[in-house]
Design an enzyme around this catalytic site. Structure first.
Site, mmCIF file in Angstrom:
data_model
loop_
_atom_site.group_PDB
_atom_site.id
_atom_site.type_symbol
_atom_site.label_atom_id
_atom_site.label_comp_id
_atom_site.label_asym_id
_atom_site.label_seq_id
_atom_site.Cartn_x
_atom_site.Cartn_y
_atom_site.Cartn_z
ATOM 1 N N LEU A 35 0.832 -1.209 0.000
ATOM 2 C CA LEU A 35 0.000 0.000 0.000
ATOM 3 C C LEU A 35 0.863 1.254 0.000
ATOM 4 O O LEU A 35 1.731 1.420 0.858
ATOM 5 C CB LEU A 35 -0.916 0.010 1.228
ATOM 6 C CG LEU A 35 -1.770 -1.243 1.469
ATOM 7 C CD1 LEU A 35 -2.765 -0.990 2.590
ATOM 8 C CD2 LEU A 35 -2.500 -1.657 0.209
ATOM 9 N N ALA A 79 -0.693 4.470 -1.558
ATOM 10 C CA ALA A 79 -1.468 5.501 -2.249
ATOM 11 C C ALA A 79 -1.643 6.758 -1.421
ATOM 12 O O ALA A 79 -1.995 7.815 -1.941
ATOM 13 C CB ALA A 79 -2.836 4.933 -2.641
ATOM 14 N N ARG A 83 2.424 14.967 6.022
ATOM 15 C CA ARG A 83 3.360 15.460 7.034
ATOM 16 C C ARG A 83 4.820 15.471 6.569
ATOM 17 O O ARG A 83 5.690 16.009 7.255
ATOM 18 C CB ARG A 83 3.215 14.630 8.321
ATOM 19 C CG ARG A 83 2.047 15.084 9.160
ATOM 20 C CD ARG A 83 1.918 14.252 10.414
ATOM 21 N NE ARG A 83 1.423 12.912 10.126
ATOM 22 C CZ ARG A 83 1.610 11.858 10.931
ATOM 23 N NH1 ARG A 83 2.290 11.985 12.044
ATOM 24 N NH2 ARG A 83 1.107 10.693 10.605
ATOM 25 N N GLU A 124 -9.392 0.506 15.537
ATOM 26 C CA GLU A 124 -8.558 1.679 15.304
ATOM 27 C C GLU A 124 -8.605 2.620 16.513
ATOM 28 O O GLU A 124 -9.633 2.703 17.200
ATOM 29 C CB GLU A 124 -9.038 2.428 14.061
ATOM 30 C CG GLU A 124 -8.809 1.669 12.769
ATOM 31 C CD GLU A 124 -7.352 1.277 12.595
ATOM 32 O OE1 GLU A 124 -6.525 2.162 12.388
ATOM 33 O OE2 GLU A 124 -7.036 0.074 12.684
ATOM 34 N N ASN A 130 -1.613 -3.493 15.822
ATOM 35 C CA ASN A 130 -1.578 -4.039 14.466
ATOM 36 C C ASN A 130 -0.394 -3.416 13.730
ATOM 37 O O ASN A 130 -0.350 -2.211 13.527
ATOM 38 C CB ASN A 130 -2.895 -3.680 13.769
ATOM 39 C CG ASN A 130 -2.848 -3.937 12.273
ATOM 40 O OD1 ASN A 130 -2.044 -4.741 11.800
ATOM 41 N ND2 ASN A 130 -3.719 -3.252 11.545
HETATM 42 C C1 UD1 Z 1 -3.191 1.341 9.579
HETATM 43 C C2 UD1 Z 1 -4.093 0.318 10.254
HETATM 44 C C3 UD1 Z 1 -3.751 0.239 11.721
HETATM 45 C C4 UD1 Z 1 -2.292 -0.103 11.896
HETATM 46 C C5 UD1 Z 1 -1.408 0.849 11.126
HETATM 47 C C6 UD1 Z 1 0.009 0.342 11.120
HETATM 48 C C7 UD1 Z 1 -6.171 0.399 8.990
HETATM 49 C C8 UD1 Z 1 -7.587 0.853 8.997
HETATM 50 N N1 UD1 Z 1 -5.457 0.712 10.061
HETATM 51 O O1 UD1 Z 1 -3.531 2.583 10.172
HETATM 52 O O2 UD1 Z 1 -4.558 -0.728 12.364
HETATM 53 O O3 UD1 Z 1 -1.953 -0.102 13.263
HETATM 54 O O4 UD1 Z 1 -1.827 0.968 9.759
HETATM 55 O O5 UD1 Z 1 0.844 1.292 10.538
HETATM 56 O O6 UD1 Z 1 -5.758 -0.249 8.058
HETATM 57 N N2 UD1 Z 1 -3.279 3.689 2.038
HETATM 58 C C9 UD1 Z 1 -3.672 3.521 0.727
HETATM 59 N N3 UD1 Z 1 -4.932 3.883 0.366
HETATM 60 C C10 UD1 Z 1 -5.833 4.375 1.250
HETATM 61 C C11 UD1 Z 1 -5.432 4.533 2.599
HETATM 62 C C12 UD1 Z 1 -4.149 4.174 2.960
HETATM 63 O O7 UD1 Z 1 -2.895 3.071 -0.112
HETATM 64 O O8 UD1 Z 1 -6.966 4.651 0.842
HETATM 65 C C13 UD1 Z 1 -1.923 3.304 2.417
HETATM 66 C C14 UD1 Z 1 -1.104 4.443 2.966
HETATM 67 O O9 UD1 Z 1 -0.367 5.061 1.928
HETATM 68 C C15 UD1 Z 1 -0.184 3.735 3.945
HETATM 69 C C16 UD1 Z 1 -0.993 2.538 4.417
HETATM 70 O O10 UD1 Z 1 -2.015 2.362 3.457
HETATM 71 O O11 UD1 Z 1 0.985 3.252 3.306
HETATM 72 C C17 UD1 Z 1 -1.566 2.719 5.797
HETATM 73 O O12 UD1 Z 1 -2.460 3.799 5.765
HETATM 74 P P1 UD1 Z 1 -2.593 4.819 6.959
HETATM 75 O O13 UD1 Z 1 -3.611 5.806 6.625
HETATM 76 O O14 UD1 Z 1 -1.266 5.294 7.360
HETATM 77 O O15 UD1 Z 1 -3.179 3.840 8.076
HETATM 78 P P2 UD1 Z 1 -3.064 4.042 9.623
HETATM 79 O O16 UD1 Z 1 -4.065 5.032 10.053
HETATM 80 O O17 UD1 Z 1 -1.665 4.267 10.019
#
Ligand code: UD1
Ligand code: CA
Length: 425
Positions: free
Chosen positions: A7, A9, A14, A157, A172
């Site tokens: 992932l 996207a 920040r 979450e 997680n």
């Molecule tokens: C996510 C997890 C959380 C975990 C954490 C670990 C979920 C709902 N939560 O939270 O449980 O503890 O990661 O780091 O999954 N991304 C996409 N498309 C989207 C949204 C996100 O590609 O629509 C990618 C982001 O670029 C990133 C990753 O997914 O690389 C995680 O997304 P982020 O929004 O950072 O999730 P967290 O809130 O950190």
């Protein structure tokens, strides 16, 4: 073979940068590159799907030009991590095997851990395995909620958690191994009825339980491995953590590193035992340093550098794409680029290989054969070859090849005007 879904996207607001988050670098390698390399390093995965969104084109160009086994899939708009993973459904319609899901912004994950994680998933006959970690300060992470018998219940979450759930220190890590054939139906059933109004990938745990799948958690041993990059401060910290890992390995292998805190060594540098690295060196890119060398203090190796045994590269010496044979010294204030240097050579202080032609943009080679002595403050204008044993007088500019055992000197003759000062005082 296993597929991976990475992932990447998200916007990375920040970072406050024009560069997409996953393309920020540590030792000139993109964060995403570290993740793909770790996955490929398991040798259990044959194809990676990178989910791209913000600045998708730049990320796609990077992946295309660096990884043959990786494909980018566009997610636009970005509706959450569950939505992100669902983007690969059209590509993995027929696929029934295992998939590993991870994030593109955790460059410290290792192949060894991913391998162990996948083995754990397989040996437990799991359908969904999530990687968890125990954090003293679990803030911002999804919490692992277990049933009273210790089995996995769900992931909640931070923004959706009750005070009691927030107190849970098992989080997680954001890495999953799933049986794709069994979980792909989940994606059409994910809901957005949560605090962020997103499709949460984490909801597959609950979904798995409801659908009688085998759901397990694997606990990470070294928390550093899931250190995520969200800011420039995080990037600096990850740089340091990775560097310490590399430095420690060299110390274990018998390299003497006087000050690990100011010695920077890229993961792609090999160093032989009994070489000494003095403080404040920056060794970047892919290099091979032999045994019994002395590097620094304050040396800069920029990649493509091969130092055979007993080579000295001293203070304020910069070396790039250069091979140096044994018992050659470049002790002070020198630039050596695109060069081949023999053994028993002495490179005087202030020597420069002028490898770059600014009119044509071309870089040319300097070849220095065995036992050559280059006097201080000389410029060797490439392309140029200095044959065996030739000497260059201090302050010379060498613009053509020198024959063996010759002396070359371009210095203006010294004039001594006696009593000149006293007359003009
Ligand atoms: C996510 C997890 C959380 C975990 C954490 C670990 C979920 C709902 N939560 O939270 O449980 O503890 O990661 O780091 O999954 N991304 C996409 N498309 C989207 C949204 C996100 O590609 O629509 C990618 C982001 O670029 C990133 C990753 O997914 O690389 C995680 O997304 P982020 O929004 O950072 O999730 P967290 O809130 O950190
Ligand atoms: Ca995150």
């Amino acid at each position: 073979m296993i597929k991976s879904i990475i992932l990447g996207a998200g916007k990375g607001t920040r970072m406050k940068s024009d560069t997409p988050k996953v393309l920020h670098t540590i030792f000139d390698k993109a964060l995403l590159g570290y993740v793909i390399d770790a996955v490929n390093g398991t040798k259990l995965v044959d194809e990676n799907y990178v989910i791209v969104g913000h600045q998708a084109e730049e990320v796609e160009n990077y992946v295309k030009s660096n990884y043959e086994n990786s494909k980018c899939v566009l997610q636009s708009p970005q509706l959450g991590t569950g939505h992100a993973v669902s983007m690969v459904l059209p590509y993995l319609k027929e696929f029934e095997g295992e998939a590993v899901i991870l994030c593109g912004d955790t460059p410290l994950i290792t192949s060894e851990t991913l391998k162990e994680f996948i083995e754990y998933h397989k040996s437990n006959n799991s359908d969904i395995t999530v990687m968890s970690a125990i954090f003293d300060n679990p803030t911002n992470y999804g919490r692992i909620i277990r049933n009273s018998d210790g089995t996995l219940n769900s992931i909640v979450e931070e923004k959706d958690a009750t005070a009691e759930q927030k107190a849970v220190k098992e989080i997680n890590a954001g890495i999953y191994c799933v049986n794709w054939g069994k979980i792909k139906a989940a994606f059409s059933e994910l809901k957005t009825n949560n605090a962020q109004g997103e499709y949460y990938l984490t909801d597959i745990i609950k979904w798995g339980n409801e659908n009688k799948l085998r759901v397990n958690a694997y606990t990470l041993k070294n928390n550093e491995e899931i250190f995520g990059i969200n800011s420039k401060a995080n990037l600096a910290e990850a740089y340091k953590l990775l560097n310490h890992r590399v430095v420690k390995q060299h110390l274990d292998n018998g390299v003497t590193i006087i000050d690990p805190d100011t010695t920077w060594i890229s993961p792609e540098t090999e160093i032989g035992a009994d070489t000494v690295i003095y403080p404040s060196c920056y060794i970047n890119g892919k290099n091979k340093i032999g045994s019994h060398c002395k590097i620094g203090p304050y040396a800069h190796l920029r990649g493509g550098v091969v130092l055979e045994d007993y080579v000295k590269v001293g203070n304020f010496v910069e070396v790039k794409k250069t091979t140096i044979k044994p018992h050659t010294n470049a002790c002070h204030l020198t630039y050596l680029g695109d060069s081949e240097i023999g053994s028993g050579v002495n490179i005087g202080a202030g020597t420069i290989t002028a490898n770059y032609n600014p009119l044509t943009g071309e870089k040319s080679k300097t070849i220095i054969k065995d036992n050559v002595k280059i006097g201080s403050n000389s410029v060797l204008v490439a392309p140029v070859t200095i044959e065996e044993g030739a000497n260059v007088g201090a302050l010379s500019v060498i613009t053509k090849d020198l024959p063996a055992w010759a002396l070359a000197i371009t210095r203006a003759p010294l004039r001594v005007l006696e009593n000149w000062v006293s007359k003009h005082r």
